[in-house]
Motif scaffolding. Structure first.
Motif, PDB file in Angstrom:
ATOM      1  N   GLY A 178      37.050  33.994  44.700  1.00 21.14           N
ATOM      2  CA  GLY A 178      35.916  34.901  44.615  1.00 21.14           C
ATOM      3  C   GLY A 178      36.181  36.080  43.702  1.00 21.14           C
ATOM      4  N   MET A 179      35.322  37.080  43.824  1.00 23.75           N
ATOM      5  CA  MET A 179      35.397  38.258  42.979  1.00 23.75           C
ATOM      6  C   MET A 179      36.708  39.007  43.161  1.00 23.75           C
ATOM      7  SD  MET A 179      33.792  39.902  40.705  1.00 23.75           S
ATOM      8  CE  MET A 179      34.044  41.465  39.887  1.00 23.75           C
ATOM      9  N   ALA A 180      37.199  39.060  44.415  1.00 24.18           N
ATOM     10  CA  ALA A 180      38.432  39.800  44.676  1.00 24.18           C
ATOM     11  C   ALA A 180      39.598  39.249  43.864  1.00 24.18           C
ATOM     12  CB  ALA A 180      38.761  39.761  46.164  1.00 24.18           C
ATOM     13  N   LEU A 181      39.655  37.928  43.690  1.00 26.59           N
ATOM     14  CA  LEU A 181      40.741  37.332  42.932  1.00 26.59           C
ATOM     15  C   LEU A 181      40.683  37.746  41.466  1.00 26.59           C
ATOM     16  CD1 LEU A 181      43.161  35.433  42.967  1.00 26.59           C
ATOM     17  CD2 LEU A 181      41.609  33.533  42.502  1.00 26.59           C
ATOM     18  N   SER A 182      39.498  37.774  40.870  1.00 33.46           N
ATOM     19  CA  SER A 182      39.368  38.211  39.482  1.00 33.46           C
ATOM     20  C   SER A 182      39.806  39.665  39.309  1.00 33.46           C
ATOM     21  CB  SER A 182      37.918  38.049  39.014  1.00 33.46           C
ATOM     22  OG  SER A 182      37.599  36.689  38.820  1.00 33.46           O
ATOM     23  N   LEU A 183      39.448  40.513  40.270  1.00 31.73           N
ATOM     24  CA  LEU A 183      39.859  41.916  40.200  1.00 31.73           C
ATOM     25  C   LEU A 183      41.369  42.058  40.353  1.00 31.73           C
ATOM     26  CD1 LEU A 183      37.013  43.638  42.260  1.00 31.73           C
ATOM     27  CD2 LEU A 183      37.264  43.497  39.771  1.00 31.73           C
ATOM     28  N   GLU A 184      41.971  41.204  41.175  1.00 28.85           N
ATOM     29  CA  GLU A 184      43.422  41.240  41.308  1.00 28.85           C
ATOM     30  C   GLU A 184      44.102  40.908  39.983  1.00 28.85           C
ATOM     31  OE1 GLU A 184      44.626  38.713  44.466  1.00 28.85           O
ATOM     32  OE2 GLU A 184      43.684  39.936  46.040  1.00 28.85           O
ATOM     33  N   TYR A 185      43.552  39.945  39.255  1.00 26.92           N
ATOM     34  CA  TYR A 185      44.152  39.597  37.968  1.00 26.92           C
ATOM     35  C   TYR A 185      44.014  40.731  36.965  1.00 26.92           C
ATOM     36  CZ  TYR A 185      45.597  34.845  38.910  1.00 26.92           C
ATOM     37  OH  TYR A 185      46.277  33.759  39.392  1.00 26.92           O
ATOM     38  N   LEU A 186      42.901  41.439  36.983  1.00 23.27           N
ATOM     39  CA  LEU A 186      42.770  42.609  36.118  1.00 23.27           C
ATOM     40  C   LEU A 186      43.796  43.676  36.498  1.00 23.27           C
ATOM     41  CD1 LEU A 186      38.903  43.063  35.720  1.00 23.27           C
ATOM     42  CD2 LEU A 186      40.549  42.408  33.957  1.00 23.27           C
ATOM     43  N   ALA A 187      44.003  43.870  37.810  1.00 24.01           N
ATOM     44  CA  ALA A 187      45.008  44.833  38.255  1.00 24.01           C
ATOM     45  C   ALA A 187      46.399  44.424  37.782  1.00 24.01           C
ATOM     46  CB  ALA A 187      44.974  44.950  39.780  1.00 24.01           C
ATOM     47  N   MET A 188      46.700  43.123  37.785  1.00 22.69           N
ATOM     48  CA  MET A 188      48.012  42.651  37.352  1.00 22.69           C
ATOM     49  C   MET A 188      48.323  43.073  35.928  1.00 22.69           C
ATOM     50  SD  MET A 188      47.986  38.755  38.837  1.00 22.69           S
ATOM     51  CE  MET A 188      47.566  38.407  40.539  1.00 22.69           C
ATOM     52  N   ILE A 189      47.389  42.835  35.017  1.00 23.86           N
ATOM     53  CA  ILE A 189      47.690  43.094  33.612  1.00 23.86           C
ATOM     54  C   ILE A 189      47.672  44.586  33.307  1.00 23.86           C
ATOM     55  CG2 ILE A 189      46.864  40.825  32.907  1.00 23.86           C
ATOM     56  CD1 ILE A 189      44.327  42.133  31.901  1.00 23.86           C
ATOM     57  N   VAL A 190      46.888  45.356  34.046  1.00 21.06           N
ATOM     58  CA  VAL A 190      46.887  46.807  33.829  1.00 21.06           C
ATOM     59  C   VAL A 190      48.178  47.418  34.352  1.00 21.06           C
ATOM     60  CG1 VAL A 190      45.768  48.979  34.451  1.00 21.06           C
ATOM     61  CG2 VAL A 190      44.382  47.007  33.828  1.00 21.06           C
ATOM     62  N   ILE A 191      48.599  47.024  35.555  1.00 17.56           N
ATOM     63  CA  ILE A 191      49.821  47.571  36.138  1.00 17.56           C
ATOM     64  C   ILE A 191      51.044  47.155  35.334  1.00 17.56           C
ATOM     65  CG2 ILE A 191      51.326  47.476  38.173  1.00 17.56           C
ATOM     66  CD1 ILE A 191      48.766  47.234  39.868  1.00 17.56           C
TER      67      ILE A 191
END
Length: 358
Positions: free
Chosen positions: A263-276
């Motif tokens: 779902g949406m939460a997984l996509s946001l987690e991937y964005l957090a991964m590359i930013v962090i």
């Protein structure tokens, strides 16, 4: 006289560090229990998907909120190609190694179908367009029961390769029983290594320079001859295929696919991964993926000794919710104080102090 620049560490030392790290990773299945091996496999799958998203967002500057859709295509594509037909579900019963390859290719085809949109939009407009993929994907996953199994999902056939089946049937190696997690560990390492080296080659070659030019100044890139729409579409397809690989590996680790996960939460987690971890860097994608994927696992494992963290309904914050708070705070901290991500800290430490001028 020295030129005053900071020399890098000697190459033999760097190669020695890489070799030591590789030996540790190879030896871990002999010492870790199933929980930690599965956590490591989740991190490997997340790292592969994050590398693909970093090529798209970090290198090319294309915002995508639909990465989870392509992970779902890879995971469910493998189940359909490798599974057998039953009274309620469709399966082609292909060899599992071929099913994995076809699932990744189907993910790339899905990205290719969307690439005309990706080639003409950028920034928030592309993010909104890719967000639609999540809603479409969730609708299909819940309602196409013949293919996806609906709310309950469907079982994942174990991978068979070169006569070795990656299931729970134990294989004893050096008096250590190897189950599915131990076997998949080495397959995951090979996939991560290959994915990282390929992305590194892309970023260091001519395609990487073209993608960076698109990210920094689209008009200037077009003036110097970079085919803007073609490169944007191509990197979107490549990113989708990376997500497909991650989806197949996740399905093999979970042993069952369920729509709620993609779902949406997984996509946001991937964005957090590359930013962090650090935008535009293969190492940054890996570091960020390890941080974001392992954090909820650690909080769940040690929730009984951590303050404010407890099981849902017991008065504290659930581990999954607490992990989102923590890596959300990490994203804010990185954006404000460490724009290069966590890998920028390592890059500074790798450099030695300048030699004194003679």
């Amino acid at each position: 006289m020295s030129d005053g620049r900071t020399p890098l560490r000697p190459r033999p030392l760097r190669w020695g560090m890489w070799a030591a790290g590789a030996l540790v990773l190879l030896a871990l299945p002999f010492y870790l229990d199933r929980f930690w091996l599965q956590a490591g496999l989740f991190a490997m799958a997340a790292a592969i998907g994050a590398i693909g998203l970093n090529l798209l967002t970090g290198a090319a500057g294309q915002l995508s909120l639909g990465h989870a859709f392509f992970l779902a295509v890879g995971a469910y594509g493998y189940c359909v190609f490798a599974g057998e037909s039953t009274g309620s579900q469709i399966g082609l019963a292909l060899p599992t190694w071929l099913a994995a390859v076809l699932a990744v290719l189907v993910s790339g085809v899905a990205g290719g179908l969307f690439s005309p949109v990706a080639g003409r939009l950028r920034g928030a407009y592309l993010g909104i367009a890719t967000l639609a993929l999540i809603f479409i994907g969730q609708h299909v996953l819940f309602n196409a029961r013949d293919v996806t199994g609906g709310f309950n999902g469907r079982d994942v056939p174990p991978l068979s390769l070169f006569g070795l089946t990656f299931d729970d049937a134990e294989v004893v190696v050096a008096a250590v029983p190897f189950g599915s997690s131990e076997k998949l560990w080495y397959a995951g390492l090979l996939l991560l290594l290959g994915s990282g080296l390929f992305a590194r080659g892309v970023l260091r070659g001519r395609p990487g320079r073209a993608l960076n030019a698109l990210r920094d100044h689209q008009v200037a890139a077009g003036v110097i001859g970079v085919p803007v729409a073609r490169y944007r579409g191509a990197v979107f397809v490549l990113s989708s295929m990376y997500a497909g690989i991650a989806g197949v590996l996740l399905a093999l680790v979970f042993q069952r696919t369920v729509p709620d996960y993609f779902g949406m939460a997984l996509s946001l987690e991937y964005l957090a991964m590359i930013v962090i971890g650090g935008l535009g860097s293969v190492g940054g994608a890996v570091v960020g993926a390890v941080f974001v994927s392992l954090l909820p696992q650690l909080l769940t494992r040690y929730s009984d000794v951590l303050p404010l963290v407890s099981d849902p309904g017991s008065g504290g914050v659930a581990p999954g919710e607490a992990s989102r708070y923590l890596y959300g705070a990490a994203v804010v901290a990185v954006v404000l104080f460490l724009p290069g991500g966590l890998t920028s800290i390592a890059a500074r430490r790798i450099r030695t102090t300048p030699r004194e001028k003679r």
